[in-house]
Design a protein around this motif. Structure first.
Motif: not given
Length: 85
Positions: A61, A63-64, A66, A74, A76, A79-81
């Motif tokens: 998970d 994106a949630n 960090w 992808r 990361w 927590g951001r692509e």
């Protein structure tokens, strides 16, 4: 008398942990948790044919949480692509 650390139970052989089936399982940990596209490239390529890509995304998970590194094909960072160019 010394105190022993309890062992973490391993999954039964007929039900292997999803991480053991991941295409990145044998790649360097530094590449899996890389923050740069150049270092992460071998892991990103491995994700293209990974049989557990959806399980990876659901479990980590990113994106949630960090997350930093490669998850679900992808890259990361916090927590951001990270856009790949």
């Amino acid at each position: 008398m010394t105190q022993q650390t309890p062992l973490i139970p391993r999954p039964a052989p007929e039900f292997p942990d999803w991480r053991e089936r991941a295409r990145c399982a044998d790649l360097p940990v530094a590449a899996v948790f890389s923050r740069t596209a150049t270092e992460a490239r071998p892991v990103l390529r491995a994700c293209n044919a990974c049989p557990v890509i959806e399980t990876c995304l659901r479990t980590v998970d990113p994106a949630n949480t960090w997350f930093d590194g490669v998850c679900g094909g992808r890259l990361w960072s916090n927590g951001r692509e990270v856009p790949l160019s």
